[in-house]
Write a protein that holds these residues in place. Structure first.
Motif, PDB file in Angstrom:
ATOM      1  N   ARG A 132       0.835  -1.207   0.000  1.00 47.27           N
ATOM      2  CA  ARG A 132       0.000   0.000   0.000  1.00 47.27           C
ATOM      3  C   ARG A 132       0.867   1.253   0.000  1.00 47.27           C
ATOM      4  N   ASN A 137      -4.027  -4.589  -7.676  1.00 47.38           N
ATOM      5  CA  ASN A 137      -2.716  -4.438  -8.318  1.00 47.38           C
ATOM      6  C   ASN A 137      -2.867  -3.907  -9.741  1.00 47.38           C
ATOM      7  N   ILE A 138      -1.785  -3.334 -10.283  1.00 46.07           N
ATOM      8  CA  ILE A 138      -1.827  -2.756 -11.629  1.00 46.07           C
ATOM      9  C   ILE A 138      -1.728  -3.832 -12.709  1.00 46.07           C
ATOM     10  N   TYR A 161       2.108   1.866  -3.512  1.00 48.35           N
ATOM     11  CA  TYR A 161       1.085   2.429  -4.395  1.00 48.35           C
ATOM     12  C   TYR A 161       0.735   3.871  -4.031  1.00 48.35           C
ATOM     13  N   SER A 162       0.964   4.259  -2.776  1.00 51.16           N
ATOM     14  CA  SER A 162       0.631   5.627  -2.367  1.00 51.16           C
ATOM     15  C   SER A 162       1.835   6.572  -2.464  1.00 51.16           C
TER      16      SER A 162
END
Length: 510
Positions: A205, A428-429, A208-209
């Motif tokens: 997390r 997820n990407i 992603y941030s």
């Protein structure tokens, strides 16, 4: 004061590592595909040669897993990964579509931040270094605090081999002082261009941030469904081999068994024949407290430990040849320790009264903490397999094989990888097995191949210029002029002048 000094040292070490990586990567940009491929080959060979030594270091430092199994993971992370990427074009023009006149050119991200887990420290470090080198990226690695020495040794082997093969110094870097603050700032550093995060949910997390492009992967609470048509003896043998592989530390390892009712007794018999110990009600309660002393949270002390050791921790006695601990279960939830991801050789066993209930159990287990990751299926019915792959929220489904090493490409045709994407199911990407292709950008040159007729714009009055010349009022005036000239021998100059004036006024107003 000492901790404060260490934090400052860690932060400075991180900044220096990123600067070195950036400088080296700019030099690496001029390397040809042939030069890059030679470097990658030499690094893979050097890491492969040290697979056993690195496995021993990892087990000694982390206290997790099995040396022989970590050696296999190191071999997958080095030569298996190399074989899968060696022929990929990652430099300059990588593809030309002559019919559509499009040329594709690869370019790297720049500096990659690599976050390494404690469960697979050396194999993941080798893997991330290889795919970074293949794509002309530099990498700065943050090891797990419990696996600093073995991770750095793996990276040092790769770095020295790269330089010997002609790479600029500084392409592979690492943080030697464990610090969450330094790792967090590494991910946010202005000169870091991409994050490869393998680890716990909080860390992913954070990746992603960070505001940077990131490949993060989620947990894998993998259900394993043994359907009634399965070859029970063969399937159970593979499942126990898979579950006990490196003491269950691969995130794609089977976590819970779901078995059709009419074959459950045969499955239990085969489980016992393969070294599984079936816990009674009292023993189950003791192991539950060991798995999850605090509701919903996994006890980190059982991760990567043997079944015999976990039994000892729980205060029960099992045969010394026990490979896996199993308890029958009916519920799924955070307050049900056997149903969560255990990262150790412990199974929950669910008996399904019907095919629909089997699917329901699998769905509940995935929703508890494994959405998007993986599912294991044992069946000889292709229609069952197709139904499952269409309905289950997973990114990979292993059929009639060991899920743990099948997911990373060891027993399947999947791309060899130590970072397994969970797609949108898991936030997820990507849903891919992450590899070199995920570490390049592609720019495209496109020639015009289609003729397009662009409509002419209208003027302020809504009339096009072509329409203006065909205005019926103007044509009428011109006609009057021609009639004057044609019918009168005496031309009225005054009338002609008036008509011309009218024509000019019409043009001016249009």
């Amino acid at each position: 004061m000492m901790q404060f000094d260490l934090d400052l040292q860690a932060m400075q070490e991180m900044r220096d590592a990123v600067n070195r990586a950036k400088e080296a990567q700019l030099k690496y940009m001029s390397y040809s595909q042939e030069q890059v491929d030679e470097i990658v080959k030499k690094v893979a060979e050097a890491a492969f040669a040290k697979s056993l030594e690195l496995a021993q270091m990892a087990v000694e430092e982390t206290g997790m897993g099995v040396v022989e199994h970590k050696k296999v993971k190191n071999e997958v992370g080095s030569m298996a990964v190399y074989e899968s990427i060696k022929d990929e074009k990652t430099v300059g023009i990588i593809r030309e579509d002559r019919s559509n006149k499009i040329t594709e050119v690869a370019y790297p991200y720049g500096v990659v931040a690599g976050i390494i887990p404690t469960t697979n420290p050396t194999s993941t470090a080798i893997f991330k270094a290889l795919i970074s080198l293949k794509t002309r990226n530099a990498i700065v690695v943050s090891p797990h605090p419990r696996a600093v020495k073995c991770t750095i040794e793996a990276l040092n082997i790769c770095a020295e081999a790269a330089v010997r093969a002609g790479a600029p110094e500084g392409l592979i870097n690492w943080l030697s002082i464990p610090s969450m603050a330094a790792t967090t700032e590494l991910m946010k550093h202005r000169d870091v261009n991409l994050i490869l995060a393998t680890g716990g949910g909080a860390l992913v997390r954070a990746a992603y941030s960070s505001g940077k492009p990131a490949y993060g992967v989620g947990p894998g609470n993998v259900p394993c469904y043994i359907e009634k048509t399965a070859n029970i003896a063969k399937s159970v043998s593979m499942i126990i081999d898979s579950k006990s592989f490196d003491n269950g530390t691969i995130c794609a390892t089977e976590q819970s068994l779901v078995v059709d009712k009419n074959i459950v007794q045969m499955v239990i018999r085969e489980l016992k024949n393969n070294g599984a110990y079936i816990l009674n009600a009292e023993e189950k309660t003791l192991v539950e407290k060991t798995i999850s002393p605090e509701k919903g949270k996994l006890n980190p002390n059982i991760v990567g430990q043997s079944a015999v050791k976990i039994a000892e921790m729980a205060g029960i006695t099992v045969p010394t040849c026990t490979r896996v601990l199993i308890a029958e279960e009916t519920r799924v939830g955070k307050d049900v320790p056997f149903s969560i991801e255990k990262l150790s050789p412990i199974f929950a066993l669910y008996t399904a009264d019907s095919y629909e209930q089997a699917k329901e159990y699998c769905m509940k287990l995935l929703n508890l903490g494994g959405r998007g990751h993986s599912l294991s299926l044992h069946t000889n019915d292709d229609e069952v397999a197709k139904d499952f792959v269409l309905e289950m929220p997973v990114s990979r489904m292993m059929v009639n094989t060991l899920s743990s090493i099948g997911a990373v490409g060891a027993t399947t045709g999947l791309m060899p990888s130590l970072t397994l994407g969970c797609g949108s199911y898991g936030g997820n990407i990507t849903s891919d097995n992450v590899s070199a292709r995920h570490l390049i950008n592609v720019k495209r040159m496109a020639y015009g191949i289609k003729e397009v007729s662009i409509p002419k714009p209208t003027d302020s009055c809504g009339v096009t210029k072509k329409e203006t010349t065909k205005n019926p009022d103007i044509e009428q005036i011109v006609g009057q002029v021609l009639n004057q000239v044609g019918t009168n021998s005496q031309v009225d100059a005054k009338a002609i002048a008036e008509m011309v004036n009218q024509v000019l006024q019409k043009y001016q107003t249009n």
